[in-house]
Scaffold this active site. Sequence first.
Site, PDB file in Angstrom:
ATOM      1  N   LYS A 149      27.888 -32.030  40.347  1.00 18.74           N
ATOM      2  CA  LYS A 149      27.422 -33.342  40.279  1.00 18.74           C
ATOM      3  C   LYS A 149      28.237 -34.438  39.904  1.00 18.74           C
ATOM      4  O   LYS A 149      29.644 -34.254  39.672  1.00 18.74           O
ATOM      5  CB  LYS A 149      26.343 -33.447  39.199  1.00 18.74           C
ATOM      6  CG  LYS A 149      25.055 -32.316  39.496  1.00 18.74           C
ATOM      7  CD  LYS A 149      24.501 -32.467  40.587  1.00 18.74           C
ATOM      8  CE  LYS A 149      23.018 -31.481  40.940  1.00 18.74           C
ATOM      9  NZ  LYS A 149      22.700 -30.280  40.210  1.00 18.74           N
TER      10      LYS A 149
HETATM   11  C1  LIG Z   1      21.277 -29.733  40.355  1.00 22.26           C
HETATM   12  C2  LIG Z   1      20.067 -29.859  40.249  1.00 22.26           C
HETATM   13  C3  LIG Z   1      18.770 -29.627  39.331  1.00 22.26           C
HETATM   14  C4  LIG Z   1      19.250 -28.934  38.379  1.00 22.26           C
HETATM   15  O1  LIG Z   1      20.286 -29.294  37.251  1.00 22.26           O
HETATM   16  P1  LIG Z   1      20.675 -28.317  36.101  1.00 22.26           P
HETATM   17  O2  LIG Z   1      21.346 -29.495  35.313  1.00 22.26           O
HETATM   18  O3  LIG Z   1      21.602 -27.593  36.613  1.00 22.26           O
HETATM   19  O4  LIG Z   1      19.498 -27.906  35.496  1.00 22.26           O
HETATM   20  C5  LIG Z   1      17.619 -30.061  39.522  1.00 22.26           C
HETATM   21  N1  LIG Z   1      17.263 -30.892  40.715  1.00 22.26           N
HETATM   22  C6  LIG Z   1      18.050 -31.090  41.931  1.00 22.26           C
HETATM   23  C7  LIG Z   1      17.559 -31.697  42.890  1.00 22.26           C
HETATM   24  C8  LIG Z   1      19.404 -30.577  41.569  1.00 22.26           C
HETATM   25  O5  LIG Z   1      20.350 -30.769  42.879  1.00 22.26           O
END
Ligand SMILES: *Cc1c(COP(=O)(O)O)cnc(C)c1O
Length: 386
Positions: free
Chosen positions: A184
């Site tokens: 991210k």
């Molecule tokens: C990455 C992601 C998540 C989950 O995030 P985590 O921190 O790994 O739990 C949820 N929703 C979307 C759209 C994502 O891309």
Amino acid sequence: MRNKFLIFGNPYIGEEEIAEVVDSLCSGWISTGPKVAKFEKMLAGYLNTDKVHALHSCTSGLFLALLVSGIGEGDEVITTPMTFASTANVIEHVGAKPVFVDIEKNTMNIDPKNIENAITDKTKAIIPVHFAGRPCDMDAIVDIAKRYNLIVIEDAAHAFGAEYKGRKIGTIGDFASFSFYVTKNLVTGEGGALLCGDEEKDDMIQKYALHGLSKGAWKRYSDEGFKHYHVVCPGYKYNMMDIQAALGIHQLARFPEMQKRREEIWKMYDDAFSGLPLLTPTIPEEDTVHARHLYTVLLDIDRTGMKRDYVQEELYRRNIGTGIHFISLHLHPFYKNKYGYERGDFPNAEWISERTLSLPLSAKLTSRDVADVVEAISGIFTKKSL
Ligand SMILES: *Cc1c(COP(=O)(O)O)cnc(C)c1O
């Protein structure tokens, strides 16, 4: 051709992060401690809000939002199928039913018109996902939610740094959950943050995120002396560690710089790809800020006769890593089988699923890396002279 594989979503970790993690390890505060408290304060400052809960993931934040809202058995939650598994999985976890509705083809976000058609007397919440970092049409979504008395939980995993009509994403819905997962825009390895506008629910989040212990229990072994705690609910283990917050503190300090770099790379791709058989992502109007989490191109598979997976494989052979965001959730076995979804149910989400390809966009990329991606893409399309 480049000789070293370019990893998709490679995080930009600086010397500051490394030193801060070492400091945590040496201090003995490895799990939730002063650095988590500091990171939460910094996040609240950045998001212009009072309180942010640092958690171990965005997924746990989405789950807690549903839980403290009392959503469960017999309830329905409307969301987009163009998302990562966890958005819908958490609805299953609380025992409710995820109800998918189709997206808008151009923004790839949930289409508010479809939300209204899917509302029943069992509907309790809407989970919009700000796809790739592009804010959803929050005015329309909040308006529907108000009229039908629904809770809005923003899946803001892609949207840290995004703004909707001059407001930071994170404070518009009843809840918003961010992800600091390794791919991210801001990373803590694993990690997330949950925001909630309601004081009572906010208090519940605090307790449910740490075993159901009474407030301040994380300090129970600190130099302030042993503190008794009370178990006030059967909570979960969703707390963030200081080692993670050590990364976050410096990631947040460097965030504007990293976002600027993402914008530069975005522009380089835009310029390089005009004229190729693909659509580049569009950017919303000026008062709405796209967080530029993913640069997703849409391949013109009809014109080239090259399927997306073929193009992805060719890029892999040229040492370029890519991602696919996403194959619509209704086409995955669990959701397809449990709810009887079929191909054709959500035409826009399916259209995107077949054509989308995410190119590397990390702030860590050098201009040489970007040139390698461009060269590889151009090479694939000119090979079969079009
Ligand atoms: C990455 C992601 C998540 C989950 O995030 P985590 O921190 O790994 O739990 C949820 N929703 C979307 C759209 C994502 O891309």
